[in-house]
Design an enzyme around this catalytic site. Structure first.
Site, PDB file in Angstrom:
ATOM      1  N   LYS A 157      -5.670   4.725   8.587  1.00 14.90           N
ATOM      2  CA  LYS A 157      -4.837   5.506   8.080  1.00 14.90           C
ATOM      3  C   LYS A 157      -4.942   7.016   7.879  1.00 14.90           C
ATOM      4  CE  LYS A 157      -3.010   1.855   5.084  1.00 14.90           C
ATOM      5  NZ  LYS A 157      -2.734   1.240   3.969  1.00 14.90           N
ATOM      6  N   SER A 199       0.613  -1.264  -0.008  1.00 14.08           N
ATOM      7  CA  SER A 199      -0.008   0.074   0.124  1.00 14.08           C
ATOM      8  C   SER A 199       0.722   1.166   0.036  1.00 14.08           C
ATOM      9  CB  SER A 199      -0.957  -0.052   1.339  1.00 14.08           C
ATOM     10  OG  SER A 199      -0.310   0.114   2.375  1.00 14.08           O
TER      11      SER A 199
END
Length: 345
Positions: A288, A243
């Site tokens: 996140k 990611s």
């Protein structure tokens, strides 16, 4: 006296379930894993004295950068006791998932960690290729891996560009494979190659054999990829699977172009990336985003496929910018710098 003893006995009997529950909280583990905001890393900065994205070698025109292009991660805790699980859940910052969803029972933790590390390394390669493609570096037949032991071990290296085979130029993978398929085990192959941070070279390789083919075995994995004469190293351990790809690519682009992509803003984000620059979805987007907000980010780059989830838990004062490709991410940052309106979630 008997009344006092009865009161003590009653108290002791009452304490038994409390003590037992305390033991349960501290000793019994639960089949859940917690996910929450993890650390963020500035891809334009340093970790342990090393540049997170280090570009060096001849032809590397590296420009100074400033500000932040932060990659984000999700923290993960396993082996939780009942008490720890309850405390994390009550904090409101953590998400509890059944352990089997995170660690499938048919795979060991080591196997899963190894797969994540492999995905992370592949994402580094893809991030490099996406950035170099965006910057218009020409493609070449590029060595991706070398089998060791194998016929090419010690002669070719990962990152070499193959330009010719037995005097015949090769411009792409199809041409290279056509020449290789005309060989047989034991043949000598003379390979013209370019190596990063070194002069061009010639390698003579005696082909081996492999049971899955009747032609000669060179012992390298190759692909068509943009090639540059310098090294790009990513100095982070496996901390996020694939990611980090988008943010790694943006850091490479920022370092190899003039000006600052972030225009002094604290930009963070996430997203996988393919070698041709397509940005893919990730897990844990809301965790996140919270980590980025707490680190100081005012702009967050969100993969288009994660936009719906990202909008479900917006962070005050942090703009959510939608990205589908590396080109779009760069354009969006330029648009923000000019005071314009980028694509939003």
């Amino acid at each position: 006296m008997g009344g006092v003893n009865r009161r003590i006995l009653t108290l002791l009997v009452a304490l038994v379930p409390i003590v037992a529950f305390g033991v349960l909280l501290s000793v019994v583990t639960v089949p859940f894993v917690s996910l929450g905001p993890g650390p963020t890393f500035n891809t334009l900065g340093e970790v342990d004295g090393k540049q997170v994205v280090n570009i060096q070698g001849p032809g590397a025109d590296v420009h100074p950068t400033s500000g932040h292009l932060n990659m984000t991660t999700v923290s993960q805790r396993d082996g939780l006791t009942l008490g720890q699980a309850l405390a994390l859940w009550m904090s409101g910052r953590e998400q509890l998932l059944p352990r089997d969803l995170v660690y499938p029972p048919d795979k060991s933790k080591d196997e899963i960690d190894e797969a994540n590390t492999s995905d992370f390394r592949k994402s580094e390669d893809s991030a490099q290729y996406a950035a170099l493609s965006f910057l218009k570096y020409p493609a070449a037949v590029t060595v991706q891996s070398v089998t060791d032991p194998g016929p090419s071990a010690g002669k070719l290296q990962k990152g070499d560009a193959i330009d010719g085979v037995n005097g015949t130029p090769v411009a792409n993978l199809d041409q290279f494979q056509a020449l290789l398929k005309a060989t047989k085990p034991g043949d000598n192959l003379v390979i013209d190659f370019r190596r990063k941070d070194a002069p061009p070279g010639v390698a003579t390789v005696t082909l081996g054999d492999n049971p899955d083919r009747d032609y000669g075995f060179l012992g390298v994995g190759v692909l068509d990829a943009p090639w540059a004469p310098f090294d790009i190293d990513f100095n982070l351990a496996n901390i996020g699977g694939p990611s980090a790809g988008l943010m790694f690519s943006l850091a490479v682009v920022d370092k190899l172009t003039t000006g600052d992509l972030n225009d002094g803003k604290f930009v963070a984000g996430t997203g996988t990336i393919t070698g041709d620059g397509k940005v893919g979805s990730i897990g844990g987007i809301t965790h996140k985003m919270l980590a980025a907000k707490e680190a100081g980010a005012t702009v967050f780059l969100v993969p288009a496929e994660n936009c719906t989830e990202a909008r479900s838990e917006p962070q005050d004062g942090m703009e959510l910018v939608k990205v589908e490709t590396l080109n779009q991410a760069v354009d969006a940052l330029h648009t923000l710098s000019a005071g314009g309106e980028p694509p939003r979630c």
